[in-house]
Design a protein around this motif. Structure first.
Motif, PDB file in Angstrom:
ATOM      1  N   ILE A 225       0.945  -1.061   0.056  1.00  0.00           N
ATOM      2  CA  ILE A 225      -0.007  -0.101   0.054  1.00  0.00           C
ATOM      3  C   ILE A 225       0.829   1.251  -0.005  1.00  0.00           C
ATOM      4  O   ILE A 225       0.617   2.408  -0.639  1.00  0.00           O
ATOM      5  CB  ILE A 225      -0.952   0.095   1.399  1.00  0.00           C
ATOM      6  CG1 ILE A 225      -1.859  -1.076   0.916  1.00  0.00           C
ATOM      7  CG2 ILE A 225      -1.400   1.407   1.298  1.00  0.00           C
ATOM      8  CD1 ILE A 225      -2.853  -1.065   2.273  1.00  0.00           C
ATOM      9  N   GLY A 226       1.969   1.123   0.786  1.00  0.00           N
ATOM     10  CA  GLY A 226       2.811   2.371   0.825  1.00  0.00           C
ATOM     11  C   GLY A 226       3.501   2.410  -0.259  1.00  0.00           C
ATOM     12  O   GLY A 226       3.876   3.648  -0.964  1.00  0.00           O
ATOM     13  N   VAL A 227       4.076   1.306  -1.029  1.00  0.00           N
ATOM     14  CA  VAL A 227       4.682   1.550  -2.338  1.00  0.00           C
ATOM     15  C   VAL A 227       3.791   2.015  -3.230  1.00  0.00           C
ATOM     16  O   VAL A 227       4.334   3.010  -3.989  1.00  0.00           O
ATOM     17  CB  VAL A 227       5.313  -0.071  -2.784  1.00  0.00           C
ATOM     18  CG1 VAL A 227       5.610  -0.063  -4.389  1.00  0.00           C
ATOM     19  CG2 VAL A 227       6.216  -0.347  -1.873  1.00  0.00           C
ATOM     20  N   TYR A 228       2.634   1.777  -3.468  1.00  0.00           N
ATOM     21  CA  TYR A 228       1.812   2.075  -4.446  1.00  0.00           C
ATOM     22  C   TYR A 228       1.423   3.869  -4.092  1.00  0.00           C
ATOM     23  O   TYR A 228       1.341   4.444  -5.136  1.00  0.00           O
ATOM     24  CB  TYR A 228       0.527   1.441  -4.533  1.00  0.00           C
ATOM     25  CG  TYR A 228       0.611   0.096  -5.120  1.00  0.00           C
ATOM     26  CD1 TYR A 228       1.447  -0.306  -6.055  1.00  0.00           C
ATOM     27  CD2 TYR A 228      -0.323  -1.197  -4.391  1.00  0.00           C
ATOM     28  CE1 TYR A 228       1.594  -1.459  -6.624  1.00  0.00           C
ATOM     29  CE2 TYR A 228      -0.134  -2.351  -5.264  1.00  0.00           C
ATOM     30  CZ  TYR A 228       0.771  -2.634  -6.097  1.00  0.00           C
ATOM     31  OH  TYR A 228       0.842  -3.643  -6.538  1.00  0.00           O
ATOM     32  N   ILE A 229       1.262   4.084  -3.032  1.00  0.00           N
ATOM     33  CA  ILE A 229       0.888   5.383  -2.595  1.00  0.00           C
ATOM     34  C   ILE A 229       2.210   6.362  -2.899  1.00  0.00           C
ATOM     35  O   ILE A 229       2.121   7.503  -3.555  1.00  0.00           O
ATOM     36  CB  ILE A 229       0.777   5.499  -1.107  1.00  0.00           C
ATOM     37  CG1 ILE A 229      -0.857   5.123  -1.060  1.00  0.00           C
ATOM     38  CG2 ILE A 229       0.746   6.904  -0.588  1.00  0.00           C
ATOM     39  CD1 ILE A 229      -1.190   5.043   0.474  1.00  0.00           C
ATOM     40  N   LEU A 230       3.385   5.779  -2.700  1.00  0.00           N
ATOM     41  CA  LEU A 230       4.563   6.712  -2.867  1.00  0.00           C
ATOM     42  C   LEU A 230       4.743   6.728  -4.486  1.00  0.00           C
ATOM     43  O   LEU A 230       5.316   7.666  -4.781  1.00  0.00           O
ATOM     44  CB  LEU A 230       5.910   6.017  -2.105  1.00  0.00           C
ATOM     45  CG  LEU A 230       5.663   6.170  -0.635  1.00  0.00           C
ATOM     46  CD1 LEU A 230       6.698   5.410  -0.058  1.00  0.00           C
ATOM     47  CD2 LEU A 230       5.893   7.601  -0.310  1.00  0.00           C
ATOM     48  N   SER A 231       4.495   5.588  -4.983  1.00  0.00           N
ATOM     49  CA  SER A 231       4.734   5.457  -6.610  1.00  0.00           C
ATOM     50  C   SER A 231       3.758   6.474  -7.411  1.00  0.00           C
ATOM     51  O   SER A 231       4.168   7.141  -7.939  1.00  0.00           O
ATOM     52  CB  SER A 231       4.483   4.074  -7.039  1.00  0.00           C
ATOM     53  OG  SER A 231       5.384   3.187  -6.446  1.00  0.00           O
ATOM     54  N   ALA A 232       2.493   6.452  -6.607  1.00  0.00           N
ATOM     55  CA  ALA A 232       1.679   7.346  -7.468  1.00  0.00           C
ATOM     56  C   ALA A 232       2.023   8.877  -7.257  1.00  0.00           C
ATOM     57  O   ALA A 232       2.062   9.796  -8.056  1.00  0.00           O
ATOM     58  CB  ALA A 232       0.022   7.083  -7.063  1.00  0.00           C
ATOM     59  N   ALA A 233       2.458   9.165  -5.875  1.00  0.00           N
ATOM     60  CA  ALA A 233       2.934  10.391  -5.687  1.00  0.00           C
ATOM     61  C   ALA A 233       4.168  10.870  -6.316  1.00  0.00           C
ATOM     62  O   ALA A 233       4.288  12.090  -6.689  1.00  0.00           O
ATOM     63  CB  ALA A 233       3.159  10.421  -4.043  1.00  0.00           C
TER      64      ALA A 233
ATOM     65  N   MET B 181     -10.845   6.989  -2.125  1.00  0.00           N
ATOM     66  CA  MET B 181     -10.432   8.167  -1.799  1.00  0.00           C
ATOM     67  C   MET B 181      -9.607   8.507  -0.568  1.00  0.00           C
ATOM     68  O   MET B 181      -8.973   9.399  -0.495  1.00  0.00           O
ATOM     69  CB  MET B 181     -11.965   8.697  -1.144  1.00  0.00           C
ATOM     70  CG  MET B 181     -12.984   8.982  -2.449  1.00  0.00           C
ATOM     71  SD  MET B 181     -12.368   9.783  -3.925  1.00  0.00           S
ATOM     72  CE  MET B 181     -11.834  11.557  -3.355  1.00  0.00           C
ATOM     73  N   CYS B 182      -9.498   7.427   0.164  1.00  0.00           N
ATOM     74  CA  CYS B 182      -8.764   7.440   1.299  1.00  0.00           C
ATOM     75  C   CYS B 182      -7.144   7.471   0.546  1.00  0.00           C
ATOM     76  O   CYS B 182      -6.229   8.226   1.234  1.00  0.00           O
ATOM     77  CB  CYS B 182      -8.834   6.427   2.441  1.00  0.00           C
ATOM     78  SG  CYS B 182     -10.419   6.778   3.646  1.00  0.00           S
ATOM     79  N   ILE B 183      -6.838   6.493  -0.167  1.00  0.00           N
ATOM     80  CA  ILE B 183      -5.728   6.432  -0.803  1.00  0.00           C
ATOM     81  C   ILE B 183      -5.536   7.739  -1.510  1.00  0.00           C
ATOM     82  O   ILE B 183      -4.141   8.268  -1.503  1.00  0.00           O
ATOM     83  CB  ILE B 183      -5.746   5.231  -1.784  1.00  0.00           C
ATOM     84  CG1 ILE B 183      -5.984   3.932  -0.893  1.00  0.00           C
ATOM     85  CG2 ILE B 183      -4.636   5.215  -2.531  1.00  0.00           C
ATOM     86  CD1 ILE B 183      -4.795   3.588   0.056  1.00  0.00           C
ATOM     87  N   GLY B 184      -6.478   8.373  -2.245  1.00  0.00           N
ATOM     88  CA  GLY B 184      -6.366   9.490  -2.957  1.00  0.00           C
ATOM     89  C   GLY B 184      -5.852  10.577  -2.028  1.00  0.00           C
ATOM     90  O   GLY B 184      -4.894  11.502  -2.601  1.00  0.00           O
ATOM     91  N   LEU B 185      -6.363  10.711  -1.218  1.00  0.00           N
ATOM     92  CA  LEU B 185      -6.139  11.861  -0.292  1.00  0.00           C
ATOM     93  C   LEU B 185      -4.738  11.842   0.353  1.00  0.00           C
ATOM     94  O   LEU B 185      -3.873  12.680   0.459  1.00  0.00           O
ATOM     95  CB  LEU B 185      -7.184  11.890   1.174  1.00  0.00           C
ATOM     96  CG  LEU B 185      -8.386  12.413   0.742  1.00  0.00           C
ATOM     97  CD1 LEU B 185      -9.506  12.304   1.990  1.00  0.00           C
ATOM     98  CD2 LEU B 185      -8.274  14.024   0.083  1.00  0.00           C
ATOM     99  N   ILE B 186      -4.311  10.628   0.883  1.00  0.00           N
ATOM    100  CA  ILE B 186      -2.940  10.244   1.143  1.00  0.00           C
ATOM    101  C   ILE B 186      -1.785  10.397   0.312  1.00  0.00           C
ATOM    102  O   ILE B 186      -0.694  11.221   0.501  1.00  0.00           O
ATOM    103  CB  ILE B 186      -2.854   8.816   2.145  1.00  0.00           C
ATOM    104  CG1 ILE B 186      -3.654   8.767   3.312  1.00  0.00           C
ATOM    105  CG2 ILE B 186      -1.267   8.799   2.415  1.00  0.00           C
ATOM    106  CD1 ILE B 186      -3.777   7.335   3.797  1.00  0.00           C
ATOM    107  N   THR B 187      -2.105  10.128  -1.008  1.00  0.00           N
ATOM    108  CA  THR B 187      -1.230  10.140  -2.248  1.00  0.00           C
ATOM    109  C   THR B 187      -1.203  11.739  -2.515  1.00  0.00           C
ATOM    110  O   THR B 187      -0.077  12.165  -2.771  1.00  0.00           O
ATOM    111  CB  THR B 187      -1.730   9.495  -3.311  1.00  0.00           C
ATOM    112  OG1 THR B 187      -1.880   7.997  -2.834  1.00  0.00           O
ATOM    113  CG2 THR B 187      -0.718   9.496  -4.575  1.00  0.00           C
ATOM    114  N   SER B 188      -1.970  12.488  -2.392  1.00  0.00           N
ATOM    115  CA  SER B 188      -2.191  13.852  -2.684  1.00  0.00           C
ATOM    116  C   SER B 188      -1.119  14.672  -1.656  1.00  0.00           C
ATOM    117  O   SER B 188      -0.479  15.406  -2.228  1.00  0.00           O
ATOM    118  CB  SER B 188      -3.349  14.373  -2.650  1.00  0.00           C
ATOM    119  OG  SER B 188      -3.580  15.646  -2.828  1.00  0.00           O
ATOM    120  N   LEU B 189      -1.484  14.158  -0.323  1.00  0.00           N
ATOM    121  CA  LEU B 189      -0.351  14.951   0.527  1.00  0.00           C
ATOM    122  C   LEU B 189       0.870  14.525   0.338  1.00  0.00           C
ATOM    123  O   LEU B 189       1.716  15.508   0.227  1.00  0.00           O
ATOM    124  CB  LEU B 189      -0.867  14.430   1.908  1.00  0.00           C
ATOM    125  CG  LEU B 189      -0.155  15.175   3.118  1.00  0.00           C
ATOM    126  CD1 LEU B 189      -0.153  16.542   3.055  1.00  0.00           C
ATOM    127  CD2 LEU B 189      -0.412  14.343   4.489  1.00  0.00           C
TER     128      LEU B 189
END
Length: 454
Positions: free
Chosen positions: A109-117, A351-359
């Motif tokens: 989950i962290g990898v995907y969030i950081l990758s998208a960011a 939406m939660c993933i989107g908000l964290i990734t956005s930050l």
């Protein structure tokens, strides 16, 4: 307290939600291409060449490609044996136990969030370049994170939220949009290659490896980020038509096609100008401007703005699917696995993933993000290669429609290469990953342990 209690394979398979099968071969192949061909080729190529490998950046990408192919083969075997949306989290729960499963799911989950960011962060360079071509200059303070001398990367934050909104509309709608974005991205890459090849000066490839072999390997560790997209395909297993045949083919083919494009683009970039000039996220448009191809530069900027969004879409989808699957198993609250009646998507997770990734996209810089994503993914992928070996021993009669060739050499080499690349990442990447694991462990002991459905 049994931290290594394993999930029964048949029970895990029986708990799958029957989601509409919307992904055929072409759709899944384009999703994989869309995820892989993005920031790696449009953003990181120039940065790696300038700061780590020089023209030998092609070797960095080749090394990363070999490891990606080995890991992709392992993914194909377990994904067809356990075709659940949770990907490595589900595989680990069956083979290693619930606590390792939680940490690996949390890692991905962290990898995907950081990758998208990372992708969104690099996307801003092309966005600003296109506006500049039209005489509009966005304030620099709104294009950079605080660590880069700005306030916040506002365009990156907004585009992540836009992609999350698109995903909440359902897989049919997001699939059509993704296919369009990937087609456009392939067009601009071919345009860059066809135009740029006429401006290549072989003298720019000398010195070939100015930072030595250590630079090539350090570049490979960073470049591995460019291949992360193939693993997001495994998270869509519940929505794939004829998953036993489609998933393995698309994983392997998407890596091979992407590698070819990476090498050709790197050769042209470093052939047009000295590698020392390429430390910019929008290197492709920069070199087109150098040679006077301003219209081509504008087309590449415009196409990149749309095409890179396919990468953000794939990673956001992957993160939300794993979050949904972990919620279904009790690792997270039920709200995260609730499906929207109209779209059939886990909208709260998205939406939660989107908000964290956005930050993250707004406050961190691109190379730091890529290295953070790399260390988590490499550790998870090394574990995946081990899972293939262990799964065959535990469930010899449950192997799916694809088997890793040259077993057990391929999974062993996958582990060795991942370990080697991990050792070439910087110390702060280790510190940051350790902090992420601490947060994940706190969630496990505070909530997950009491609610897991075994």
């Amino acid at each position: 307290m049994n931290l290594f209690k394993k999930k029964d394979l048949n029970k895990l398979l029986s708990e799958r939600i029957e989601r509409e099968k919307t992904y055929g071969f072409l759709d899944l192949f384009l999703l994989g291409i869309g995820a892989i061909i993005g920031t790696g080729i449009l953003v990181l190529t120039g940065i790696i060449a300038s700061t780590q490998a020089g023209p030998a950046v092609i070797l960095s990408f080749l090394i990363s490609a070999v490891s990606a192919i080995f890991i992709g083969l392992c993914y194909a075997e377990v994904a067809t044996s356990i075709p659940n949306s949770g990907s490595i989290y589900g595989y680990a729960w069956v083979v290693l136990g619930e606590f390792p499963a939680h940490l690996l799911g949390w890692t991905m989950i962290g990898v995907y969030i950081l990758s998208a960011a990372t992708v969104a962060n690099g996307w801003t360079g092309y966005f600003a370049a296109l506006f500049h071509d039209f005489g509009i200059n966005i304030p620099a303070q709104l294009l950079k994170s605080h660590s880069q001398g700005g306030i916040v990367n506002l365009p990156a934050m907004l585009v992540v939220l836009l992609i999350a909104f698109i995903l909440t509309r359902g897989s049919k709608e997001s699939k059509a949009i993704n296919n369009f974005m990937v087609g456009l991205k392939l067009f601009i890459l071919l345009l860059f290659i066809v135009v740029g090849v006429f401006y290549v000066k072989p003298s720019n490839w000398t010195p070939f490896a100015p930072f030595g072999s250590s630079g090539v390997f350090a570049g490979a560790a960073t470049a591995f980020f460019a291949y992360l997209g193939f693993d997001t395909l495994a998270t869509t297993a519940e929505e794939v038509k004829d998953v036993q045949k489609t998933l393995p083919k698309t994983i392997i083919l998407s890596v091979l096609v992407s590698t070819t494009l990476y090498i050709v683009v790197c050769l042209i970039l470093t052939g047009i100008t000295s590698y020392t000039n390429l430390n910019k996220p929008e290197a492709m448009t920069y070199v087109m401007q150098l040679v006077g191809q301003h219209k081509v530069s504008m087309i590449i900027s415009a196409g990149s703005i749309i095409g890179i969004l396919a990468v953000i879409l794939a990673f956001t989808l992957g993160a939300s699917n794993i979050t949904m699957a972990m919620s279904r198993g009790g690792f997270f609250p039920n709200t995260f696995s609730k499906m929207n009646d109209k779209s059939g998507s886990p909208n709260f997770s998205i939406m939660c993933i989107g908000l964290i990734t956005s930050l993250f996209a707004g406050v961190l810089d691109v190379k730091a993000l890529a290295n953070l994503a790399n260390i988590g993914s490499l550790i998870a992928f090394a574990t995946l290669c081990y899972i293939v070996v262990k799964f065959r021993k535990m469930y010899p009669d449950n192997i799916g429609g694809f088997k890793v060739p040259l077993y057990p050499i391929v999974p062993i080499l996958g582990i060795v290469i991942c370990a080697f690349l991990i050792l070439n990442l910087d110390f702060m990447s280790w510190v940051s990953y350790a902090l992420w694991l601490v947060i994940g462990s706190l969630i496990y002991f505070a909530y997950s342990k009491k609610h897991i459905y075994n």
